[in-house]
Scaffold this active site. Structure first.
Site, PDB file in Angstrom:
ATOM      1  CE  LYS A  11      -2.192  -0.946   3.906  1.00  0.00           C
ATOM      2  NZ  LYS A  11      -1.739  -2.282   4.308  1.00  0.00           N
ATOM      3  NE  ARG A  84      -4.360  -0.919   9.459  1.00  0.00           N
ATOM      4  CZ  ARG A  84      -3.272  -0.378   8.919  1.00  0.00           C
ATOM      5  NH1 ARG A  84      -3.320   0.806   8.395  1.00  0.00           N
ATOM      6  NH2 ARG A  84      -2.142  -1.049   8.899  1.00  0.00           N
ATOM      7  NE  ARG A 123       7.708  -2.665   6.087  1.00  0.00           N
ATOM      8  CZ  ARG A 123       6.446  -2.319   5.860  1.00  0.00           C
ATOM      9  NH1 ARG A 123       5.936  -2.408   4.652  1.00  0.00           N
ATOM     10  NH2 ARG A 123       5.683  -1.912   6.844  1.00  0.00           N
ATOM     11  NE  ARG A 156       6.667   0.710  10.269  1.00  0.00           N
ATOM     12  CZ  ARG A 156       5.720   0.730   9.340  1.00  0.00           C
ATOM     13  NH1 ARG A 156       5.884   1.436   8.236  1.00  0.00           N
ATOM     14  NH2 ARG A 156       4.604   0.053   9.493  1.00  0.00           N
ATOM     15  NE  ARG A 167       1.884  -3.948  11.089  1.00  0.00           N
ATOM     16  CZ  ARG A 167       2.864  -3.704  10.225  1.00  0.00           C
ATOM     17  NH1 ARG A 167       4.063  -4.170  10.426  1.00  0.00           N
ATOM     18  NH2 ARG A 167       2.633  -2.989   9.149  1.00  0.00           N
TER      19      ARG A 167
HETATM   20  P1  AMP Z   1       0.794   1.009   8.518  1.00  0.00           P
HETATM   21  O1  AMP Z   1       1.965   1.914   8.325  1.00  0.00           O
HETATM   22  O2  AMP Z   1      -0.387   1.369   7.652  1.00  0.00           O
HETATM   23  O3  AMP Z   1       1.163  -0.451   8.410  1.00  0.00           O
HETATM   24  O4  AMP Z   1       0.291   1.249  10.024  1.00  0.00           O
HETATM   25  C1  AMP Z   1       1.133   1.007  11.129  1.00  0.00           C
HETATM   26  C2  AMP Z   1       0.303   0.910  12.399  1.00  0.00           C
HETATM   27  O5  AMP Z   1      -0.401   2.146  12.629  1.00  0.00           O
HETATM   28  C3  AMP Z   1      -0.805  -0.147  12.377  1.00  0.00           C
HETATM   29  O6  AMP Z   1      -0.327  -1.440  12.716  1.00  0.00           O
HETATM   30  C4  AMP Z   1      -1.767   0.411  13.421  1.00  0.00           C
HETATM   31  O7  AMP Z   1      -1.278   0.194  14.737  1.00  0.00           O
HETATM   32  C5  AMP Z   1      -1.692   1.907  13.153  1.00  0.00           C
HETATM   33  N1  AMP Z   1      -2.690   2.318  12.132  1.00  0.00           N
HETATM   34  C6  AMP Z   1      -2.432   2.776  10.870  1.00  0.00           C
HETATM   35  N2  AMP Z   1      -3.570   3.064  10.224  1.00  0.00           N
HETATM   36  C7  AMP Z   1      -4.570   2.791  11.092  1.00  0.00           C
HETATM   37  C8  AMP Z   1      -5.989   2.858  10.999  1.00  0.00           C
HETATM   38  N3  AMP Z   1      -6.603   3.247   9.869  1.00  0.00           N
HETATM   39  N4  AMP Z   1      -6.706   2.491  12.101  1.00  0.00           N
HETATM   40  C9  AMP Z   1      -6.112   2.097  13.249  1.00  0.00           C
HETATM   41  N5  AMP Z   1      -4.781   1.981  13.391  1.00  0.00           N
HETATM   42  C10 AMP Z   1      -4.011   2.329  12.319  1.00  0.00           C
END
Ligand code: AMP
Length: 212
Positions: A11, A84, A123, A156, A167
């Site tokens: 994404k 999400r 990563r 990260r 996740r």
């Molecule tokens: P990402 O970079 O999109 O993989 O997001 C990293 C982390 O941020 C996720 O594992 C969640 O803990 C939090 N996060 C990101 N987007 C959302 C969302 N739309 N709703 C809730 N938590 C989010």
């Protein structure tokens, strides 16, 4: 447009490419939340622990960040990692009604579970500019250094093995039901997210009616 899919499906990579190719604002809730954590804001303090555990941040906090950003950007944006949950999807409907610009496409990037684990496994990211690297698929020119700003790369917190598994589980329980929600609205485009990033971009552009 919104990009959906499990962690590691690409994404972030595709969002950045669409930003350049289609002149869209790239709104990543993961990036907005990491920024809030870095700045030690009230949202950041609440979000940081949940993110490090691979759990979702509460819907109201995320919706608030998205509303502010979407209202600021105005026309043309790609949402990455949002919505999400079903509550976020219905909250997004209210935001888009208010600004008079709904989603045209919701793209689901499908990647087999084993490939997700392989991708997230290697990563690394730049703590300063946020650029992502992968030790096998997209290594930096100089080992462990960011090509753009020269900072040392880090893993990260939420890319550690136990968090990655959490996740993936959270995605399957809480986010996969969104596919049916958008299918019913006639907005869902399923795109094969496996293979090289350029191949995925070509499939994605064709799925939303833009050839390269
Ligand atoms: P990402 O970079 O999109 O993989 O997001 C990293 C982390 O941020 C996720 O594992 C969640 O803990 C939090 N996060 C990101 N987007 C959302 C969302 N739309 N709703 C809730 N938590 C989010």
């Amino acid at each position: 447009m919104a990009l959906l899919g499990p962690p590691g499906c690409g994404k972030g990579t595709q969002g950045a490419v669409l930003k350049l190719k289609l002149q869209l604002a790239h709104i990543s809730t993961g990036d907005l939340l990491r920024e809030a954590v870095d700045h030690g804001t009230r949202v950041g303090l609440e979000a940081g622990k949940l993110m490090a555990e691979g759990k979702l941040v509460p819907d109201d906090l995320v919706l608030d960040l998205v509303r502010k950003r979407v209202e600021k950007e105005g026309a043309g944006y790609v949402l990455d990692g949002f919505p999400r949950t079903l509550a976020q999807a219905t909250g997004l409907d209210l935001i888009t009604d208010d600004i008079g610009q709904g989603l045209d496409h919701v793209v689901s990037l499908s990647v087999p579970r084993e490939e997700v684990a392989r991708r997230l496994g290697g990563r690394k990211c730049c703590p300063d500019c946020g650029r992502l690297y992968h030790q096998t698929f997209s290594p930096p020119r100089e080992p462990e250094r960011c090509d753009d700003c020269g900072s040392g790369l880090v893993i990260r917190d939420d890319d550690r093995e136990e968090t990655v598994l959490e996740r993936i589980r959270v995605y399957e329980c809480q986010s996969a039901p969104l596919l049916g929600f958008y299918e019913e609205k006639g907005l869902l485009r399923d795109v094969d997210g496996s293979g090289a990033p350029e191949e995925v971009t070509a499939r994605l552009l064709s799925a939303v009616g833009h050839e390269r």
